[in-house]
Design an enzyme around this catalytic site. Structure first.
Site, PDB file in Angstrom:
ATOM      1  N   THR A   1      -0.858   3.541   7.273  1.00  0.00           N
ATOM      2  CA  THR A   1      -0.516   3.800   5.740  1.00  0.00           C
ATOM      3  C   THR A   1      -0.439   5.400   5.663  1.00  0.00           C
ATOM      4  OG1 THR A   1      -2.743   3.385   5.337  1.00  0.00           O
ATOM      5  CG2 THR A   1      -1.217   1.714   4.827  1.00  0.00           C
TER       6      THR A   1
ATOM      7  N   GLN B   1       0.632  -1.285  -0.171  1.00  0.00           N
ATOM      8  CA  GLN B   1      -0.152  -0.032   0.035  1.00  0.00           C
ATOM      9  C   GLN B   1       0.983   1.315   0.117  1.00  0.00           C
ATOM     10  OE1 GLN B   1      -1.875  -1.422   3.622  1.00  0.00           O
ATOM     11  NE2 GLN B   1      -4.064  -0.969   2.917  1.00  0.00           N
TER      12      GLN B   1
ATOM     13  N   TYR C   1       7.665  -9.892   3.973  1.00  0.00           N
ATOM     14  CA  TYR C   1       6.718  -8.731   3.818  1.00  0.00           C
ATOM     15  C   TYR C   1       7.003  -8.126   2.093  1.00  0.00           C
ATOM     16  CZ  TYR C   1       5.956  -8.557   8.727  1.00  0.00           C
ATOM     17  OH  TYR C   1       5.410  -8.878  10.142  1.00  0.00           O
TER      18      TYR C   1
ATOM     19  N   GLN D   1      -2.673   8.738  10.696  1.00  0.00           N
ATOM     20  CA  GLN D   1      -2.902   7.770  11.561  1.00  0.00           C
ATOM     21  C   GLN D   1      -1.828   7.495  12.581  1.00  0.00           C
ATOM     22  OE1 GLN D   1      -3.288   4.638   8.111  1.00  0.00           O
ATOM     23  NE2 GLN D   1      -5.365   4.251   8.620  1.00  0.00           N
TER      24      GLN D   1
ATOM     25  N   PRO E   1      -2.712  -4.489  17.678  1.00  0.00           N
ATOM     26  CA  PRO E   1      -3.531  -3.702  19.015  1.00  0.00           C
ATOM     27  C   PRO E   1      -4.799  -3.458  18.335  1.00  0.00           C
ATOM     28  CG  PRO E   1      -1.619  -2.301  17.948  1.00  0.00           C
ATOM     29  CD  PRO E   1      -1.532  -3.553  17.310  1.00  0.00           C
ATOM     30  N   LEU E   2      -5.148  -3.116  17.199  1.00  0.00           N
ATOM     31  CA  LEU E   2      -6.311  -2.935  16.774  1.00  0.00           C
ATOM     32  C   LEU E   2      -7.210  -4.026  16.025  1.00  0.00           C
ATOM     33  CD1 LEU E   2      -5.554   0.614  15.098  1.00  0.00           C
ATOM     34  CD2 LEU E   2      -6.381   0.164  17.310  1.00  0.00           C
ATOM     35  N   ALA E   3      -6.576  -5.103  16.566  1.00  0.00           N
ATOM     36  CA  ALA E   3      -7.467  -6.289  15.825  1.00  0.00           C
ATOM     37  C   ALA E   3      -7.381  -6.257  14.207  1.00  0.00           C
ATOM     38  CB  ALA E   3      -8.599  -6.932  16.640  1.00  0.00           C
TER      39      ALA E   3
END
Length: 338
Positions: A297, A37, A64, A301, A219-221
């Site tokens: 990304t 991305q 990755y 954020q 952490p944010l699932a």
């Protein structure tokens, strides 16, 4: 030129487990983003924002984007002209390519994989190299010796594990103690309000016994805990919109989960903070967690994630209890810990 938001929060640093290495409690990982991305230009912006907020730990892996993530991170750091000793860089070895010896934790792949990673990163060393998964087909002693060889060569200062279980980590430590070798300093498990057993039950005794550090991820699932997803609403620029993540989306976005997220949202509103900051702060509040690996990304954020540090003082025992009442995910501790 866009105006820069000056970071108002000061980063905290914790030792990585029982090592002398200090890592920022919030770190940045390149899974999904770099090479998929995010290109070099955006990567430089994201990494710069992280550094301005005091982040010193950056995580990647050979798998990755098939190595592209390491190349982008290495190139970005080079072009930004950062001093290498200010940074803590980690990579992970396991899936290096299609050949029979390009994957796993054999001595051959660990050493060749490490050298290939360093080449892609344009670096002489990483600070930490993680075994990206356990390899049941290679004796742990072979893996442990290869990891110690890498440390002796100066290609990494510490080694760790990712997604291993407590038995495998214990076995690695037993081998190291028997042979007088350096044991795994840290593990990388998933940790969030919906995934707690490993960190809170399985690894808690290892943190005490071996001083195991935890560099937790998701952490944010995978974004579920941001509150941005609904069953019939998946933003087009989000992770769940990517073809490879459609399955994860259908598994994660179930009514029971979405109701919990909605109820957590009401606590966040009451505290006057965005939900993602509340749940990241919750992860940091576990004293066994050395660092929480965040992903982003977009520039905003990164800045929003970093503000989670300001939320930690708001997590009073009463607020934590209310969170527990909503998620009802607290793992049952085995009787012998009581």
């Amino acid at each position: 030129m866009a105006m820069r938001l000056a970071p108002t929060h000061s980063m905290q640093y914790r030792h990585l487990g029982r090592t002398g290495l200090k890592v920022s409690v919030l770190s940045y990982g390149t899974w999904v983003s770099f090479g998929n991305q995010v290109d070099l230009k955006i990567a430089k912006v994201l990494l710069s924002r992280c550094r301005e907020c005091g982040v010193n730990f950056f995580d990647t892996a050979e798998v990755y984007a098939n190595g592209r993530a390491e190349e982008i991170m290495g190139q970005a750091i080079k072009e930004l002209g950062w001093k290498r000793s200010d940074l803590v860089i980690s990579t992970k070895i396991f899936w290096g390519g299609p050949g029979p010896n390009d994957k796993g934790l054999s001595r051959k792949h660990i050493i060749e994989g490490m050298r290939a990673s360093l080449k892609r990163l344009s670096m002489d060393y990483v600070d930490i190299v993680f075994c990206h998964r356990p390899d049941v087909s290679t004796p742990i002693e072979e893996t442990v010796r290869a990891m110690n060889h890498i440390i002796q060569q100066g290609w990494a200062f510490y080694w760790g594990t990712s997604e291993w279980n407590a038995t495998q980590i214990t076995e690695a430590w037993e081998v190291c103690n028997r042979l007088g070798l350096i044991g795994p300093a840290a593990e990388q498990p998933e940790y969030n309000l919906f995934a707690r057993d490993k960190v809170e039950v399985e690894f808690a005794p290892l943190c005490q016994k071996y001083g195991l550090g935890l560099a937790t991820w998701s952490p944010l699932a995978s974004g579920v805990l941001t509150g941005k997803y609904a069953k019939d609403n998946i933003p087009s620029d989000s992770r769940f919109a990517l073809e490879n993540y459609k399955n994860l989306a259908s598994r994660s976005l179930v009514d029971e989960v979405l109701v919990k997220v909605k109820n957590l949202q009401s606590i966040a509103v009451e505290l006057g903070v965005p939900l993602p900051q509340l749940v990241i702060a919750w992860c940091v509040s576990n004293p066994n967690v050395s660092t929480v690996i965040t992903g982003a990304t977009k520039e905003n954020q990164v800045l929003e994630n970093m503000k989670s540090l300001e939320v930690i003082p708001l997590l009073t025992p009463e607020v934590l209890e209310r969170i527990e009442a909503i998620v009802q995910s607290k793992p049952k501790q085995p009787d012998f810990y009581r």
